[in-house]
Design an enzyme around this catalytic site. Structure first.
Site, PDB file in Angstrom:
ATOM      1  N   LYS A 267     -25.156  17.989 -28.011  1.00  0.00           N
ATOM      2  CA  LYS A 267     -25.858  18.167 -26.737  1.00  0.00           C
ATOM      3  C   LYS A 267     -25.064  17.549 -25.590  1.00  0.00           C
ATOM      4  O   LYS A 267     -24.945  18.139 -24.508  1.00  0.00           O
ATOM      5  CB  LYS A 267     -27.256  17.548 -26.825  1.00  0.00           C
ATOM      6  CG  LYS A 267     -28.188  18.308 -27.761  1.00  0.00           C
ATOM      7  CD  LYS A 267     -29.455  17.536 -28.073  1.00  0.00           C
ATOM      8  CE  LYS A 267     -30.313  18.277 -29.092  1.00  0.00           C
ATOM      9  NZ  LYS A 267     -31.517  17.533 -29.496  1.00  0.00           N
TER      10      LYS A 267
ATOM     11  N   GLN B  30     -34.499  11.834 -29.454  1.00  0.00           N
ATOM     12  CA  GLN B  30     -34.152  12.596 -30.660  1.00  0.00           C
ATOM     13  C   GLN B  30     -35.052  12.210 -31.827  1.00  0.00           C
ATOM     14  O   GLN B  30     -35.251  11.021 -32.119  1.00  0.00           O
ATOM     15  CB  GLN B  30     -32.678  12.344 -31.026  1.00  0.00           C
ATOM     16  CG  GLN B  30     -32.182  13.156 -32.192  1.00  0.00           C
ATOM     17  CD  GLN B  30     -32.112  14.650 -31.893  1.00  0.00           C
ATOM     18  OE1 GLN B  30     -31.769  15.054 -30.788  1.00  0.00           O
ATOM     19  NE2 GLN B  30     -32.446  15.466 -32.873  1.00  0.00           N
TER      20      GLN B  30
ATOM     21  N   ASP C 110     -37.252  19.064 -23.785  1.00  0.00           N
ATOM     22  CA  ASP C 110     -37.439  19.530 -25.155  1.00  0.00           C
ATOM     23  C   ASP C 110     -38.686  20.398 -25.264  1.00  0.00           C
ATOM     24  O   ASP C 110     -38.856  21.137 -26.229  1.00  0.00           O
ATOM     25  CB  ASP C 110     -37.570  18.347 -26.116  1.00  0.00           C
ATOM     26  CG  ASP C 110     -36.276  18.063 -26.870  1.00  0.00           C
ATOM     27  OD1 ASP C 110     -35.422  18.973 -26.963  1.00  0.00           O
ATOM     28  OD2 ASP C 110     -36.114  16.933 -27.370  1.00  0.00           O
TER      29      ASP C 110
END
Length: 293
Positions: free
Chosen positions: A52, A96, A119
């Site tokens: 990412k 994460q 997200d």
């Protein structure tokens, strides 16, 4: 069989994002900024976050990776999240998953400012998505939609069977495919590990979305001729045959299912790359304020 090539599609979309990011920089004097928090030393998570960050650099974003030891307390992590919520230089914020067992992922997800939740996991974004309102769509389902749109696949009237009901992929994917849009306008069946006669359910599908997290769960005898097969699974196994020391497998037995499919995604090289594109597009929209002005 036609390949839904995530490498090709993501490369083209990232070039568009790069141009939009350059225009944003010229207009505002700053780059879109994504912050990723990583807790602990999970190998897969470290790989995903590094990817990412690398992709942020490729498209002209600023990125920050904050790495905490697995021993960090839940309160300490929540304090950091609140600090980043208040930082106007941060456009997108992700934590994460998975997190260590002593940290409640739901509390952490809900602590993120929904306007920075690129997200797409916050209840506000999931609720707005269900109501077909502007929101940050969860990155993986968003990537699937972008891929289908890129190839001009008209899904209207198709029967989609989603295998797996997670809040990250399966459940939002079922909602998005049923929406009055294209891709969308499907009749959707959401199946999972407790579904009876799951083979028969999947055999009815024009579109199969496999997101159950089990290597080669979808076999050739479960897929009808001409189905579109979208493999979301990323299952890591140790392998001495690869440089990285592990090998990735999908939820679909690609070798045997592909000959029966009209379209299919590979693993790797499919949905995983599109997930990053979804994240980048959400971050760009967060910076521009187009979803939440």
């Amino acid at each position: 069989m036609n390949l839904l090539d995530g490498k090709l599609v993501s490369s083209e979309i990232k070039e568009d994002i790069k141009q939009e990011a350059a225009a944003f920089l010229a207009e505002t004097g700053r780059k879109p900024h994504l912050v990723a928090i990583l807790v602990g030393n999970d190998g897969a998570s470290e790989t995903y976050v590094a990817s990412k960050m690398r992709n942020c650099e490729l498209v002209g974003f600023e990125s920050t990776n904050i790495h905490f030891d697995a021993s960090i307390s839940e309160d300490e992590l929540l304090t950091k999240v609140k600090e980043l919520n208040a930082d106007d230089s941060v456009d997108g914020l992700i934590v994460q998953l998975p997190l260590p067992k002593h940290i409640d992922p739901e509390r952490v997800t809900e602590a993120i400012d929904y306007r920075k939740d690129v997200d797409g996991f916050h209840p506000v974004n999931l609720g707005r998505m269900q109501r077909n309102l502007p929101c940050f769509i969860p990155a993986t389902p968003y990537g699937v939609l972008l891929m289908l749109a890129h190839y001009g696949i008209d899904t209207s009237g198709m029967h989609a069977v989603v295998v797996g009901r997670s809040n990250i992929v399966g459940s939002p994917m079922s909602i998005l495919l049923a929406r009055n849009s294209n891709p969308g306008n499907c009749t959707v069946t959401l199946t999972h590990s407790r579904t009876r006669n799951i083979k028969e359910e999947v055999l009815r599908a024009d579109i199969v979305v496999a997101a159950i997290g089990k290597k080669h769960f979808i076999t050739a005898d479960m897929v009808r001729e001409g189905a579109i097969v979208i493999d979301v699974g990323i299952n890591r196994e140790v392998s001495e045959a690869t440089k990285s020391g592990y090998k990735l497998y999908g939820d679909v037995d690609f070798e045997n299912v592909a000959p029966k499919s009209s379209w299919i995604t590979p693993v790797p090289g499919g949905v995983g790359l599109m997930t990053i594109v979804g994240l980048l597009k959400n971050t760009l929209e967060a910076a521009k304020g187009t979803i939440y002005p």
